[in-house]
Design a protein around this motif. Structure first.
Motif, PDB file in Angstrom:
ATOM      1  N   UNK A  36       0.733  -1.196  -0.246  1.00 57.21           N
ATOM      2  CA  UNK A  36      -0.050   0.202  -0.048  1.00 57.21           C
ATOM      3  C   UNK A  36       0.831   1.173   0.121  1.00 57.21           C
ATOM      4  N   UNK A  37       0.485   2.118  -0.746  1.00 61.26           N
ATOM      5  CA  UNK A  37       1.063   3.543  -0.743  1.00 61.26           C
ATOM      6  C   UNK A  37      -0.069   4.581  -0.113  1.00 61.26           C
ATOM      7  N   UNK A  38       0.141   4.906   1.023  1.00 61.64           N
ATOM      8  CA  UNK A  38      -1.018   5.691   1.908  1.00 61.64           C
ATOM      9  C   UNK A  38      -0.290   7.192   1.883  1.00 61.64           C
ATOM     10  N   UNK A  39      -1.108   8.110   1.461  1.00 62.51           N
ATOM     11  CA  UNK A  39      -0.638   9.485   1.894  1.00 62.51           C
ATOM     12  C   UNK A  39      -1.548  10.029   3.178  1.00 62.51           C
ATOM     13  N   UNK A  40      -0.863  10.597   3.890  1.00 61.20           N
ATOM     14  CA  UNK A  40      -1.288  11.340   5.224  1.00 61.20           C
ATOM     15  C   UNK A  40      -1.259  12.765   5.033  1.00 61.20           C
ATOM     16  N   UNK A  41      -2.288  13.590   5.098  1.00 57.73           N
ATOM     17  CA  UNK A  41      -2.477  14.839   4.725  1.00 57.73           C
ATOM     18  C   UNK A  41      -3.245  15.456   5.989  1.00 57.73           C
ATOM     19  N   UNK A  42      -2.926  16.753   6.450  1.00 51.50           N
ATOM     20  CA  UNK A  42      -3.745  17.496   7.375  1.00 51.50           C
ATOM     21  C   UNK A  42      -3.070  18.734   7.415  1.00 51.50           C
ATOM     22  N   UNK A  43      -3.984  19.772   7.903  1.00 50.89           N
ATOM     23  CA  UNK A  43      -3.492  21.012   7.939  1.00 50.89           C
ATOM     24  C   UNK A  43      -2.689  21.224   9.278  1.00 50.89           C
ATOM     25  N   UNK A  44      -2.284  22.422   9.315  1.00 52.14           N
ATOM     26  CA  UNK A  44      -1.217  22.490  10.168  1.00 52.14           C
ATOM     27  C   UNK A  44      -1.757  22.521  11.575  1.00 52.14           C
ATOM     28  N   UNK A  45      -1.001  21.849  12.518  1.00 51.88           N
ATOM     29  CA  UNK A  45      -1.779  21.665  13.977  1.00 51.88           C
ATOM     30  C   UNK A  45      -2.490  20.200  14.131  1.00 51.88           C
ATOM     31  N   UNK A 195       3.924   5.044   4.077  1.00 51.35           N
ATOM     32  CA  UNK A 195       2.998   6.050   4.562  1.00 51.35           C
ATOM     33  C   UNK A 195       3.811   7.399   4.137  1.00 51.35           C
ATOM     34  N   UNK A 196       3.248   8.152   3.130  1.00 49.07           N
ATOM     35  CA  UNK A 196       3.679   9.441   2.745  1.00 49.07           C
ATOM     36  C   UNK A 196       3.233  10.447   3.318  1.00 49.07           C
ATOM     37  N   UNK A 197       3.584  11.565   4.234  1.00 50.20           N
ATOM     38  CA  UNK A 197       3.125  12.281   4.820  1.00 50.20           C
ATOM     39  C   UNK A 197       3.624  13.767   4.040  1.00 50.20           C
ATOM     40  N   UNK A 198       2.432  14.642   4.035  1.00 46.80           N
ATOM     41  CA  UNK A 198       2.745  15.983   3.105  1.00 46.80           C
ATOM     42  C   UNK A 198       1.625  17.044   3.596  1.00 46.80           C
ATOM     43  N   UNK A 199       2.123  18.179   3.294  1.00 47.13           N
ATOM     44  CA  UNK A 199       0.832  19.176   3.115  1.00 47.13           C
ATOM     45  C   UNK A 199       0.589  19.522   1.880  1.00 47.13           C
ATOM     46  N   UNK A 208      -2.952   5.097  -3.334  1.00 45.42           N
ATOM     47  CA  UNK A 208      -4.004   4.111  -3.166  1.00 45.42           C
ATOM     48  C   UNK A 208      -5.007   4.747  -2.146  1.00 45.42           C
ATOM     49  N   UNK A 209      -4.350   5.207  -1.105  1.00 45.04           N
ATOM     50  CA  UNK A 209      -5.378   5.728  -0.112  1.00 45.04           C
ATOM     51  C   UNK A 209      -4.881   6.760   0.412  1.00 45.04           C
ATOM     52  N   UNK A 210      -5.851   7.621   0.877  1.00 45.49           N
ATOM     53  CA  UNK A 210      -5.808   8.771   1.509  1.00 45.49           C
ATOM     54  C   UNK A 210      -6.314   8.772   2.921  1.00 45.49           C
ATOM     55  N   UNK A 211      -5.320   9.404   3.876  1.00 49.12           N
ATOM     56  CA  UNK A 211      -5.744   9.508   5.006  1.00 49.12           C
ATOM     57  C   UNK A 211      -5.663  11.160   5.537  1.00 49.12           C
ATOM     58  N   UNK A 212      -6.840  11.508   5.965  1.00 51.42           N
ATOM     59  CA  UNK A 212      -6.732  13.009   6.458  1.00 51.42           C
ATOM     60  C   UNK A 212      -6.780  13.117   8.095  1.00 51.42           C
ATOM     61  N   UNK A 213      -5.847  13.821   8.536  1.00 52.99           N
ATOM     62  CA  UNK A 213      -5.807  13.982   9.973  1.00 52.99           C
ATOM     63  C   UNK A 213      -6.247  15.358  10.216  1.00 52.99           C
ATOM     64  N   UNK A 214      -7.250  15.707  11.121  1.00 54.80           N
ATOM     65  CA  UNK A 214      -7.423  16.882  11.459  1.00 54.80           C
ATOM     66  C   UNK A 214      -7.851  17.191  13.096  1.00 54.80           C
ATOM     67  N   UNK A 215      -7.436  17.960  13.655  1.00 51.53           N
ATOM     68  CA  UNK A 215      -7.843  18.243  15.195  1.00 51.53           C
ATOM     69  C   UNK A 215      -7.538  16.683  15.773  1.00 51.53           C
ATOM     70  N   UNK A 216      -6.308  16.111  15.583  1.00 52.11           N
ATOM     71  CA  UNK A 216      -5.942  15.009  16.230  1.00 52.11           C
ATOM     72  C   UNK A 216      -6.759  13.527  15.764  1.00 52.11           C
ATOM     73  N   UNK A 217      -7.428  13.471  14.960  1.00 51.93           N
ATOM     74  CA  UNK A 217      -8.354  12.583  14.608  1.00 51.93           C
ATOM     75  C   UNK A 217      -8.473  12.322  13.066  1.00 51.93           C
ATOM     76  N   UNK A 218      -8.801  11.028  12.707  1.00 54.45           N
ATOM     77  CA  UNK A 218      -8.779  10.683  11.296  1.00 54.45           C
ATOM     78  C   UNK A 218     -10.007  10.917  10.868  1.00 54.45           C
ATOM     79  N   UNK A 219     -10.204  11.702  10.049  1.00 59.25           N
ATOM     80  CA  UNK A 219     -11.459  12.384   9.474  1.00 59.25           C
ATOM     81  C   UNK A 219     -11.875  11.808   8.112  1.00 59.25           C
ATOM     82  N   UNK A 220     -11.029  11.296   7.416  1.00 58.23           N
ATOM     83  CA  UNK A 220     -11.040  10.694   6.155  1.00 58.23           C
ATOM     84  C   UNK A 220     -10.178   9.446   5.957  1.00 58.23           C
TER      85      UNK A 220
END
Ligand code: ADP
Length: 252
Positions: A36-45, A195-199, A208-220
């Motif tokens: 799996x190639x999973x991208x981890x995206x999230x705003x600052x903070x 796990x490829x983290x980026x902004x 393949x998969x996008x994981x979005x982190x926001x306010x300390x929780x996975x929201x997508x």
């Protein structure tokens, strides 16, 4: 009799981390299978750095569990860390040592016999078109090539989970694309989970998969295409922002 199923490359369950009263991660669970190639995206903070520090074994979570290829990082740290490769945002190469000396330092740390280490270094450099630079000081390499050396280094001990922490920061677009393609191909080969983290939203388009982190929780957690469909066919960037707004905690 069937073969035992392989444990996931990474399994995180209920990770929580607070700094004093500030909860940085609420209860994060994430599983990555090899290939799996999973991208981890999230705003600052959002909590990305905190999560990365936990996944790379630098921080211990207040709660939750973490296994790398089935090895519990608390109980069997060295076995878990042996299956982990990391490319951090900040380069950690010794600029005055040669490419080869930097790589040998890493294989020595992992206790690889020198002959095997030299073979793997040779292969890694050849794969990335860097054989001619083996004896050069890292300082003389371009930013893109330095990152490739870090990628080669992260893979020398054959980890099954590769963490790329904002690895393209400071690279020009061509080098960024080159690095991403190499890592995507690596995941496709089935050797590792990435796990490829980026902004940068543009970097997650082919994940393949996008994981979005926001306010300390996975929201997508899904495909980039589904994220756009769920958000009225907006562009990926707008869909990402819309998803974060939807999942923002209600103000008192
Ligand atoms: P990101 O990498 O997504 O920007 P971080 O993991 O750095 O997010 O931070 C998550 C939250 O935790 C933010 O609200 C941040 O202000 C807070 N935070 C991070 N590090 C500390 C710290 N050492 N002390 C207090 N709060 C922190």
């Amino acid at each position: 009799m069937t073969n035992e199923p392989q444990p996931p490359a990474l399994q995180a369950q209920g990770l929580r981390k607070a700094y004093g009263n500030k909860v940085a991660l609420q209860s994060v669970s994430l599983t990555l299978q090899r290939g799996e190639f999973v991208a981890l995206l999230g705003p600052n903070g959002a909590g990305k750095s905190t999560l990365i520090q936990i996944l790379s074994g630098l921080f211990v979570p207040d709660q939750g569990d973490l296994w790398v290829l089935g090895h519990d990082i608390r109980r069997h740290a060295s076995r878990a860390l042996a299956q982990l490769g990391v490319v951090f945002q900040q380069s950690s190469l010794d600029l005055d040592l040669s490419v080869q000396a930097n790589l040998l330092f890493h294989t020595d740390l992992h206790g690889l016999p020198r002959a095997l280490a030299r073979e793997r270094i040779e292969q890694g450099l050849a794969q990335h078109g860097l054989r001619a630079q083996a004896k050069e000081a890292v300082r003389s390499l371009s930013g893109g090539n330095r990152r490739k050396v870090e990628l080669i280094r992260a893979l020398l001990h054959k980890p099954r989970f590769l963490l790329m922490d904002e690895a393209t920061v400071g690279l020009d677009p061509a080098s960024r694309q080159d690095l991403m393609r190499s890592v995507e191909a690596l995941a496709r080969s089935g050797e590792v989970a990435v796990l490829w983290t980026t902004h940068l939203v543009e970097e997650v388009v082919n994940a393949h998969r996008l994981v979005i982190l926001n306010h300390g929780a996975i929201v997508y957690d899904g495909t980039p295409t589904d994220l756009r469909q769920r958000n009225d066919g907006l562009s990926l960037e707008e869909a990402f922002l819309a998803q974060c707004r939807k999942a923002a905690p209600a103000k008192a």
